[in-house]
Scaffold this active site. Structure first.
Site, PDB file in Angstrom:
ATOM      1  N   HIS A 156       0.837  -1.187  -0.097  1.00  0.00           N
ATOM      2  CA  HIS A 156       0.115  -0.157   0.037  1.00  0.00           C
ATOM      3  C   HIS A 156       0.726   1.215  -0.021  1.00  0.00           C
ATOM      4  O   HIS A 156       0.465   2.353   0.580  1.00  0.00           O
ATOM      5  CB  HIS A 156      -0.894  -0.076   1.163  1.00  0.00           C
ATOM      6  N   SER A 277      14.962  20.526 -16.797  1.00  0.00           N
ATOM      7  CA  SER A 277      14.000  21.253 -17.050  1.00  0.00           C
ATOM      8  C   SER A 277      14.341  22.663 -17.720  1.00  0.00           C
ATOM      9  O   SER A 277      15.510  22.910 -17.464  1.00  0.00           O
ATOM     10  CB  SER A 277      13.147  21.656 -15.690  1.00  0.00           C
ATOM     11  N   LYS A 283      16.156  20.712 -11.567  1.00  0.00           N
ATOM     12  CA  LYS A 283      15.762  19.729 -11.924  1.00  0.00           C
ATOM     13  C   LYS A 283      16.586  18.678 -12.409  1.00  0.00           C
ATOM     14  O   LYS A 283      17.450  18.729 -13.583  1.00  0.00           O
ATOM     15  CB  LYS A 283      14.272  19.993 -12.754  1.00  0.00           C
ATOM     16  N   GLU A 290       9.811   7.423 -16.986  1.00  0.00           N
ATOM     17  CA  GLU A 290       8.587   7.938 -17.278  1.00  0.00           C
ATOM     18  C   GLU A 290       7.990   7.372 -18.510  1.00  0.00           C
ATOM     19  O   GLU A 290       6.851   6.900 -18.950  1.00  0.00           O
ATOM     20  CB  GLU A 290       8.331   9.485 -17.030  1.00  0.00           C
TER      21      GLU A 290
END
Ligand code: ARG
Length: 461
Positions: A156, A277, A283, A290
């Site tokens: 979980h 970024s 970043k 992804e």
């Protein structure tokens, strides 16, 4: 030139011509179509449709066409042929003249296309298996290096019990074994040759189809021509292998995306597989992961699309089945690319050992140990579960770890607790205890690594 002009009096509509054409994607099958055509020319020689010299001329020309394709791959796409079968037959005719017009005797594009596609699937499966093997190698290496790195295991997405980074690596290794098994299983059903089934009812020439099948690397010829030209189960199977394989990779990606967050910070991804970024200079985004997670979608889509295409199709061949290729080509290529990028990610990531251990000591993931401790002292598990729950509540209130709680405080909850409790609350002890097969103990992991290496070696034999 189309292969079927005779019975038509009017020209095809140009828009429909484009709509009908599969050349822009089935050019991928060129090499397999040529291999199949050479085998077919040899079969035609056995039934005296071609004499020995004619067969040799055709075979030589087909080899030359293959060379031509290797040298000038764009040549196919520049043409206006309907599909790769038409392109190759017409190239043959332009090379050897009227003799080339004999190659399609007793054959149909219906048995031809599924033969080509099966040959393509077989070679693609070998490429996928190679990629999986490389990825497995990299997972085992990471497991070996990180055998003693303890980190939180989750259910979980809440701290559950401590595991090791190696245990995590080997979990994906196991999934990949199942992917391999599924592929090998699919491969075993790809050993049946469609060639010689004609359009749907079989060929009218007395060809030894089993012999023909063997010459193409299949084990035997198919048993029912009607089924053979209609069958795309192998496409569905390979797509479903890809869909499941990509689900594994997307979960791998998601785990690592989380491990790489500022909040978890269990790993650091290499600069080689991250992007920055355009606005925020600080970043370093896990784009590679992804994309793997994202590309899972199109592969599931390809499977669904083909399932729906096949549903309710009457026997035998229907043009709907031309839709079998683009999704399949894209899905398997996507799968291979994602496996290769996953390998690169694993090979270059850094595990932050201290951070992993620091976090694992914070989350009460040794609570089960305390419950088991009380069981050992004679309490039922259900009772000990409740008592430990209460102890945890107290620890949360005091903002302390279980292993830092005083003995007196713990004894308020159960007089069975003694000072030997502290050793069982240590992380190492939590890990070592889980020593049954498949568990996270150091001993089991070292055994699992040995087994994994054996598995990797067998692949080469
Ligand atoms: N391009 C077709 C396909 O991919 C080849 C088979 C054509 N057969 C036919 N009867 N029109 O399925």
């Amino acid at each position: 030139m189309v292969l079927w002009g005779g019975r038509f009096t009017n020209a095809i509509n140009q828009n429909f011509k484009k709509f009908n054409s599969s050349l822009s994607f089935d050019y991928i099958l060129a090499e397999h179509d040529i291999v199949g055509s050479i085998a077919w020319s040899k079969a035609l020689a056995t039934v005296n449709i071609l004499n020995k010299d004619e067969q040799e001329i055709i075979e030589k020309a087909l080899h030359e066409i293959l060379n031509e394709i290797h040298l000038y791959p764009n040549k196919i796409l520049d043409s206006e042929e309907e599909d790769i079968h038409s392109w190759i037959e017409n190239r043959l005719i332009s090379r050897v003249g009227i003799l080339g017009k004999k190659i399609h005797t007793g054959r149909s594009r219906n048995d031809q296309v599924t033969t080509d596609l099966k040959l393509w699937c077989k070679s693609q499966i070998h490429l996928i298996l190679d990629a999986i093997h490389r990825f497995q190698n990299s997972l085992v290496l990471a497991a070996e290096i990180n055998q003693h790195v303890i980190m939180p295991g989750y259910t979980h997405l809440q701290h559950a019990q401590p595991i090791t980074f190696a245990h995590w690596c080997l979990a994906y290794f196991e999934m990949l074994i199942r992917d391999q098994k599924r592929l090998n299983d699919t491969l075993s059903r790809l050993q049946i040759s469609p060639l010689g089934c004609g359009a749907l009812a079989g060929t009218a020439y007395d060809i030894d189809r089993d012999q023909l099948a063997k010459s193409l690397g299949f084990s035997s010829a198919s048993g029912n021509s009607l089924d053979t030209v209609s069958d795309r189960d192998y496409v569905l199977e390979l797509l479903s292998n890809a869909a499941i394989g990509m689900i594994h990779l997307s979960r791998f990606a998601e785990d690592l995306i989380f491990f790489n967050t500022e909040e978890a910070a269990f790993i650091e991804l290499s600069d080689q597989v991250t992007s920055g970024s355009s606005l925020m200079p600080q970043k370093k985004n896990p784009d590679s992961l992804e994309l793997i997670r994202g590309k899972c979608g199109r592969v599931q889509g390809a499977l669904m699309s083909m399932m729906v295409t096949m549903k309710g199709l009457p026997l035998s061949y229907n043009k709907d089945m031309q839709e079998d290729k683009e999704g399949l080509f894209d899905a398997t290529n996507t799968w291979i690319n994602c496996i290769d990028i996953s390998t690169l990610i694993m090979d270059t990531l850094k595990v932050k050992i201290n951070r992993c251990e620091e976090v694992v000591t914070r989350g009460y993931s040794n609570a089960t140990e305390l419950a088991d401790y009380l069981v050992k002292k004679g309490m039922t598990f259900r009772e000990s579960h409740t008592i430990v729950g209460k102890i945890i509540l107290e620890a949360i209130k005091d903002n302390t770890k279980l292993q830092e709680m005083s003995l007196a405080k713990m004894q308020k909850f159960s007089c069975l607790i003694d000072k030997d409790v502290y050793s069982i609350l240590e992380l190492d002890s939590c890990i070592k205890k889980r020593n049954a097969k498949g568990g996270v103990s150091f001993e089991q992991i070292s055994f699992a690594i040995k087994q994994a290496k054996k598995h990797l070696d067998v692949y080469h034999k």
